[in-house]
Design an enzyme around this catalytic site. Structure first.
Site, short mmCIF file in Angstrom:
data_model
loop_
_atom_site.label_atom_id
_atom_site.label_comp_id
_atom_site.label_asym_id
_atom_site.label_seq_id
_atom_site.Cartn_x
_atom_site.Cartn_y
_atom_site.Cartn_z
N SER A 47 73.03 -92.92 54.19
CA SER A 47 72.66 -91.47 53.96
C SER A 47 71.31 -91.13 54.75
O SER A 47 70.45 -91.95 54.86
CB SER A 47 72.23 -91.66 52.29
OG SER A 47 71.34 -90.43 52.30
N ASP A 59 64.47 -84.35 54.55
CA ASP A 59 65.68 -84.90 55.31
C ASP A 59 65.91 -83.48 56.00
O ASP A 59 66.85 -82.54 55.63
CB ASP A 59 66.95 -85.22 54.38
CG ASP A 59 68.29 -85.16 54.94
OD1 ASP A 59 68.48 -85.77 56.32
OD2 ASP A 59 69.37 -85.26 54.43
C1 SPV Z 1 72.82 -87.47 52.41
O1 SPV Z 1 72.70 -88.38 51.53
O2 SPV Z 1 72.13 -87.93 53.11
C2 SPV Z 1 73.66 -86.52 52.35
C3 SPV Z 1 74.08 -85.90 50.88
O3 SPV Z 1 73.96 -86.03 53.43
S1 SPV Z 1 72.88 -84.51 50.36
O4 SPV Z 1 71.73 -85.10 50.36
O5 SPV Z 1 73.31 -84.10 49.13
O6 SPV Z 1 73.31 -83.40 51.34
MG MG Z 2 72.66 -86.27 54.89
#
Ligand code: SPV
Ligand code: MG
Length: 295
Positions: A47, A59
């Site tokens: 992830s 992220d």
């Molecule tokens: C991740 O786990 O990095 C994903 C899923 O891409 S989400 O965070 O829900 O986009």
């Molecule tokens: Mg992701």
């Protein structure tokens, strides 16, 4: 047999035997991958969200491909499970996608998931995030480039549409998924931040494609294996961030207790003994090797 073939065979076999979908657990380190394997999951989700969190970063395309790739390689060396690599937008345009697919396959990944947002992406589940979709044609080119770059024909290229995340509606999500299947995607990941499974269930009911669907039910945890199986078209459930959330839960509890009690004695019974860490590190092999070879 390659890990990619075993994952592909599992998904196909599950469909025939009506026993799936595969359960893929997030991991952010070789240790968390090993724990997921021991717990009985079918694969590892490398992830981007988890690794970003591990670096204390949001992220939003800040963690580099090299950082993610190095961690994936270390995980692949540690676990026998197939790893599904979250490569975000593919780190750029088709050239970056081609380089990424070659690199991730060589590092031991069994699959990549590429999402149809623009670079830099914004994490999908954040309220009010800037969710910009790439032009459909450009993303089709990325999928074609990914497929042209894999060496193992069993290596899975999974196209992820963020149309529902971006508020573009069911029609756009279905149209994009169909376009990505036409470009050669092995599976379609449809992401949703709806609080119940209704949105993805509507998508699946209206999906006329032949390739299986991948779900990441973080926002709608009512989606179980049994519920997904009834839908008939789901090949994988990815538990997207449960390793890092479990780790944070455990550390917050234990750290707070140590501070509150001004010492570590009280948490002793709450945490695994040091011997369990020795086991997970493989200290038995070190001892056996020394006994055999160290003179
Ligand atoms: C991740 O786990 O990095 C994903 C899923 O891409 S989400 O965070 O829900 O986009
Ligand atoms: Mg992701």
């Amino acid at each position: 047999m390659s890990k990619a073939k075993s994952l592909r065979d599992k998904i196909a076999g599950d469909r025939i035997a009506n026993v799936g979908p595969a359960q893929i657990m997030a991991a952010h380190s070789p240790l968390s991958a090993r724990l997921a394997e021991e717990a009985g999951f079918d694969g590892i989700w490398a992830s981007g969200f988890e690794l970003s969190a591990l670096y204390g970063l949001p992220d939003v395309s800040l963690v580099t491909m090299t950082q993610h790739l190095d961690m994936l390689r270390a995980m692949a060396e540690t676990t026998a499970l197939p790893i599904v690599a979250d490569i975000d937008t593919g780190f750029g345009n088709v050239n970056n996608v081609m380089h990424a697919v070659r690199s991730y396959e060589a590092a031991g990944a069994a699959a990549v998931v590429i999402e149809d947002k623009t670079f830099p992406k914004v994490t999908s589940l954040i309220a009010g995030g800037r969710q910009e979709l790439l032009r459909q044609e450009e993303f089709q080119g990325k999928i074609e480039a990914a497929i042209a770059s894999r060496l193992d024909p069993d290596f899975l290229v999974i196209a992820r549409t963020e149309a529902l995340i971006a508020g573009q509606g069911m029609g756009e999500a279905l149209a994009r998924a169909a376009a990505y299947e036409a470009a050669g995607a092995d599976m379609i990941l449809v992401h949703s931040k709806a609080k119940t499974p209704d949105e993805v269930e509507t998508f699946i009911a209206e999906w006329r494609g032949a390739v299986p669907i991948v779900l990441v039910p973080t926002a709608y945890p009512q989606m179980t294996v049994q519920r997904a199986r009834v839908l008939g078209k789901v090949g994988m459930l990815i538990y997207g961030n449960h390793a890092v959330r479990a780790a944070v839960t455990a550390m917050q509890r234990v750290f707070a207790q140590v501070i509150a009690e001004s010492g570590i004695e009280g948490v002793e019974s709450e945490i695994v003994p040091v011997g369990e860490i020795f086991r997970l590190q493989g200290m038995d092999k070190i001892k056996a090797a020394e006994k055999r070879f160290l003179r």
